[in-house]
Design a protein around this motif. Sequence first.
Motif, PDB file in Angstrom:
ATOM      1  N   LEU A 125       0.836  -1.202   0.000  1.00 40.77           N
ATOM      2  CA  LEU A 125       0.000   0.000   0.000  1.00 40.77           C
ATOM      3  C   LEU A 125       0.870   1.251   0.000  1.00 40.77           C
ATOM      4  O   LEU A 125       2.050   1.205   0.381  1.00 40.77           O
ATOM      5  N   ASP A 126       0.291   2.355  -0.401  1.00 43.16           N
ATOM      6  CA  ASP A 126       0.983   3.640  -0.315  1.00 43.16           C
ATOM      7  C   ASP A 126       1.404   3.891   1.141  1.00 43.16           C
ATOM      8  O   ASP A 126       0.691   3.537   2.085  1.00 43.16           O
ATOM      9  N   SER A 127       2.571   4.460   1.308  1.00 43.03           N
ATOM     10  CA  SER A 127       3.156   4.787   2.621  1.00 43.03           C
ATOM     11  C   SER A 127       3.517   3.557   3.451  1.00 43.03           C
ATOM     12  O   SER A 127       3.728   3.674   4.663  1.00 43.03           O
ATOM     13  N   ALA A 128       3.583   2.393   2.835  1.00 47.69           N
ATOM     14  CA  ALA A 128       3.966   1.190   3.587  1.00 47.69           C
ATOM     15  C   ALA A 128       5.440   1.222   3.973  1.00 47.69           C
ATOM     16  O   ALA A 128       5.862   0.585   4.949  1.00 47.69           O
ATOM     17  N   GLY A 129       6.256   1.942   3.190  1.00 43.84           N
ATOM     18  CA  GLY A 129       7.684   2.013   3.481  1.00 43.84           C
ATOM     19  C   GLY A 129       8.566   1.382   2.424  1.00 43.84           C
ATOM     20  O   GLY A 129       9.755   1.107   2.668  1.00 43.84           O
ATOM     21  N   LYS A 130       8.037   1.188   1.226  1.00 43.93           N
ATOM     22  CA  LYS A 130       8.792   0.510   0.166  1.00 43.93           C
ATOM     23  C   LYS A 130      10.031   1.309  -0.255  1.00 43.93           C
ATOM     24  O   LYS A 130      11.141   0.764  -0.313  1.00 43.93           O
ATOM     25  N   THR A 131       9.831   2.579  -0.566  1.00 43.92           N
ATOM     26  CA  THR A 131      10.960   3.373  -1.053  1.00 43.92           C
ATOM     27  C   THR A 131      11.992   3.559   0.064  1.00 43.92           C
ATOM     28  O   THR A 131      13.208   3.523  -0.188  1.00 43.92           O
ATOM     29  N   THR A 132      11.517   3.717   1.279  1.00 46.84           N
ATOM     30  CA  THR A 132      12.432   3.829   2.425  1.00 46.84           C
ATOM     31  C   THR A 132      13.295   2.567   2.540  1.00 46.84           C
ATOM     32  O   THR A 132      14.515   2.647   2.729  1.00 46.84           O
ATOM     33  N   ALA A 133      12.652   1.414   2.392  1.00 48.39           N
ATOM     34  CA  ALA A 133      13.387   0.144   2.480  1.00 48.39           C
ATOM     35  C   ALA A 133      14.391   0.008   1.333  1.00 48.39           C
ATOM     36  O   ALA A 133      15.530  -0.448   1.537  1.00 48.39           O
ATOM     37  N   ASN A 192      14.649  10.826   3.179  1.00 48.85           N
ATOM     38  CA  ASN A 192      13.281  11.317   3.020  1.00 48.85           C
ATOM     39  C   ASN A 192      12.744  10.882   1.667  1.00 48.85           C
ATOM     40  O   ASN A 192      13.475  10.867   0.679  1.00 48.85           O
ATOM     41  N   THR A 193      11.473  10.551   1.644  1.00 52.26           N
ATOM     42  CA  THR A 193      10.866  10.078   0.401  1.00 52.26           C
ATOM     43  C   THR A 193       9.648  10.935   0.048  1.00 52.26           C
ATOM     44  O   THR A 193       9.118  11.644   0.901  1.00 52.26           O
ATOM     45  N   VAL A 194       9.233  10.850  -1.198  1.00 57.32           N
ATOM     46  CA  VAL A 194       7.945  11.400  -1.615  1.00 57.32           C
ATOM     47  C   VAL A 194       7.150  10.234  -2.199  1.00 57.32           C
ATOM     48  O   VAL A 194       7.749   9.236  -2.616  1.00 57.32           O
ATOM     49  N   PRO A 195       5.821  10.339  -2.216  1.00 56.72           N
ATOM     50  CA  PRO A 195       5.032   9.232  -2.783  1.00 56.72           C
ATOM     51  C   PRO A 195       5.492   8.912  -4.200  1.00 56.72           C
ATOM     52  O   PRO A 195       5.727   9.816  -5.010  1.00 56.72           O
ATOM     53  N   THR A 196       5.639   7.630  -4.484  1.00 51.59           N
ATOM     54  CA  THR A 196       6.153   7.197  -5.783  1.00 51.59           C
ATOM     55  C   THR A 196       5.030   7.185  -6.824  1.00 51.59           C
ATOM     56  O   THR A 196       4.012   6.513  -6.640  1.00 51.59           O
ATOM     57  N   ILE A 197       5.233   7.941  -7.874  1.00 58.54           N
ATOM     58  CA  ILE A 197       4.318   7.907  -9.024  1.00 58.54           C
ATOM     59  C   ILE A 197       5.099   7.197 -10.124  1.00 58.54           C
ATOM     60  O   ILE A 197       6.058   7.736 -10.647  1.00 58.54           O
ATOM     61  N   VAL A 243       7.448  -0.080  -6.770  1.00 58.42           N
ATOM     62  CA  VAL A 243       6.322   0.450  -7.537  1.00 58.42           C
ATOM     63  C   VAL A 243       5.376   1.219  -6.622  1.00 58.42           C
ATOM     64  O   VAL A 243       5.093   0.784  -5.492  1.00 58.42           O
ATOM     65  N   GLY A 244       4.874   2.360  -7.101  1.00 59.92           N
ATOM     66  CA  GLY A 244       3.948   3.171  -6.315  1.00 59.92           C
ATOM     67  C   GLY A 244       2.740   2.370  -5.850  1.00 59.92           C
ATOM     68  O   GLY A 244       2.210   1.553  -6.597  1.00 59.92           O
ATOM     69  N   GLY A 245       2.299   2.625  -4.610  1.00 58.16           N
ATOM     70  CA  GLY A 245       1.232   1.825  -4.015  1.00 58.16           C
ATOM     71  C   GLY A 245      -0.119   2.520  -3.911  1.00 58.16           C
ATOM     72  O   GLY A 245      -1.063   1.931  -3.355  1.00 58.16           O
ATOM     73  N   GLN A 246      -0.226   3.744  -4.435  1.00 56.29           N
ATOM     74  CA  GLN A 246      -1.520   4.414  -4.365  1.00 56.29           C
ATOM     75  C   GLN A 246      -2.573   3.605  -5.125  1.00 56.29           C
ATOM     76  O   GLN A 246      -2.254   2.944  -6.117  1.00 56.29           O
TER      77      GLN A 246
END
Length: 137
Positions: free
Chosen positions: A32-40, A51-56, A80-83
């Motif tokens: 899901l969005d904000s789950a922490g994927k990009t951070t991981a 720091n991350t921004v929502p992935t589009i 991949v973006g989770g929105q």
Amino acid sequence: MGATMVKPLVKNGNILDALPSQATLHVVMLGLDSAGKTTALYRLKFDQYLNTVPTIGFNCEKVQCTLGKAKGVHFLVWDVGGQEKLRPLWRSYTRCTDGILFVIDSVDTERMEEAKMELMRTAKCPDNQVRNNWNNL
Ligand SMILES: Nc1nc2c(ncn2[C@@H]2O[C@H](COP(=O)(O)OP(=O)(O)OP(=O)(O)O)[C@@H](O)[C@H]2O)c(=O)[nH]1
Ligand SMILES: [Mg+2]
């Protein structure tokens, strides 16, 4: 944050024992969005919390294992973006991948059911059923 492999590469035994050395494996990170994927992903790649921004769309990084049985193995990780509006695109990323990491924010209990539903939808997709074939590596 937690992660579940829903597309194991081998049916039996230790996955690390089965990895050819110097292989590059493609792994898709979903959740899901904000789950922490990009951070991981950035933690794996740069060993830092950034720091991350929502992935589009997606982020992609090559990560090399330097320790243990997976030493020398490269993972090309697609984050991949989770929105909600982006989730229909997940299938196009999972179709030709070696593994899927599903990331869950373990403190977001309100959305645990939503995460479970998306995980089950991903796991049940015929493209993502277990395969036991290393011939293409
Ligand atoms: N406390 C805490 N915060 C985290 C953790 N992982 C990520 N965050 C925070 O959660 C927020 C969202 O993280 P992202 O990594 O951007 O989430 P994402 O899954 O990539 O989200 P999308 O790109 O929208 O799909 C950011 O503010 C992060 O700093 C964690 O393990 N602990
Ligand atoms: Mg992201």
